[in-house]
Design an enzyme around this catalytic site. Sequence first.
Site, PDB file in Angstrom:
ATOM      1  CG  HIS A  31     -60.775  76.305  21.331  1.00  0.00           C
ATOM      2  ND1 HIS A  31     -59.465  76.028  21.674  1.00  0.00           N
ATOM      3  CD2 HIS A  31     -60.933  75.849  20.051  1.00  0.00           C
ATOM      4  CE1 HIS A  31     -58.862  75.422  20.646  1.00  0.00           C
ATOM      5  NE2 HIS A  31     -59.730  75.317  19.666  1.00  0.00           N
TER       6      HIS A  31
ATOM      7  CB  SER B 195     -57.428  74.965  17.209  1.00  0.00           C
ATOM      8  OG  SER B 195     -58.296  73.911  17.550  1.00  0.00           O
TER       9      SER B 195
ATOM     10  CG  ASP C 217     -59.175  76.499  25.026  1.00  0.00           C
ATOM     11  OD1 ASP C 217     -60.165  75.751  24.951  1.00  0.00           O
ATOM     12  OD2 ASP C 217     -58.253  76.506  24.181  1.00  0.00           O
TER      13      ASP C 217
END
Length: 379
Positions: free
Chosen positions: A352, A159, A318
């Site tokens: 995610h 991320s 995701d």
Amino acid sequence: MPTSEQNEFSHGSVGVVYTQSIRFESLTLEGGETITPLEIAYETYGTLNEKKDNAILVCHALSGDAHAAGFHEGDKRPGWWDYYIGPGKSFDTNRYFIISSNVIGGCKGSSGPLTINGKNGKPFQSTFPFVSIGDMVNAQEKLISHFGIHKLFAVAGGSMGGMQALQWSVAYPDRLKNCIVMASSSEHSAQQIAFNEVGRQAILSDPNWNQGLYTQENRPSKGLALARMMGHITYLSDEMMREKFGRKPPKGNIQSTDFAVGSYLIYQGESFVDRFDANSYIYVTKALDHFSLGTGKELTKVLAKVRCRFLVVAYTSDWLYPPYQSEEIVKSLEVNAVPVSFVELNNPAGRHDSFLLPSEQQDSILRDFLSSTDEGVFL
């Protein structure tokens, strides 16, 4: 002595660890302002070898910190990547020297809105200068240089951590051998920016916001909790939410919501308020939204300067950082003949932040990539 819960999670653990802090004279930001002095909170695991060529920098996501592995005294839970960092694990501390630091602009020990302004003895809060992903990486570079490390064996993150890893590859192309980018992108889409904007507006509309100059007794807690609730919706896949919650009622006598998923989100929001700062949330999400290496031909041009091998990992489930964004990175690397391994993990009930969760498959992917030292080796 470790608690029973610590023992449950501590197989191959680095044990009890302590967050350290280092102070540098200053850091000039990309916007031209200066942080003086610069404080960086960090942890290390393993031993730096004599050649200083076995160091791996792991970069945390939005709400993370320097505590990536092991336990702090009294903690029941280990650091955020403990499953993958330790003796015999993917990031093997018998082999590698692992460094994890808190990003500047955050609220876990590095310079940020909670830092005391020497001019008035009060926290900077919303008067702290804007911080970019590039600034975060430049601060990390100071820490790496402090250890006398010229070239990192790898930089890894998911991320926002993946964005930092990408930034390392273009800002310091000769200073890392491997780059691991998980569930990330080269720039935020309009949808990703929109999610963050809703969170920021929730904070800004809180009656306690006070232009970001709030007291600790009167923080914009409701706004920050709503921002976290919004964020958690984007972290979970539709199938996971159906499997975990469906249309079940909440457990216990909860008057504020009729459904279990609502109870879950309320809990996530309220618990987040106890460990994060509203100003930092705004600063870090803005850094995410302003990060841009481009897409298509622009990204290909930017990535022409990289000199390291890549592992790019995406997750089918995701929808916050959909796989097409990882594929764009891979395509641009391939055009530049950069050795890159791409893996898309298909777990419909995933999320995610799957890169943070224990996974034997993911462990194997990381382990194989790090152990394959010859350039051009693909998974």
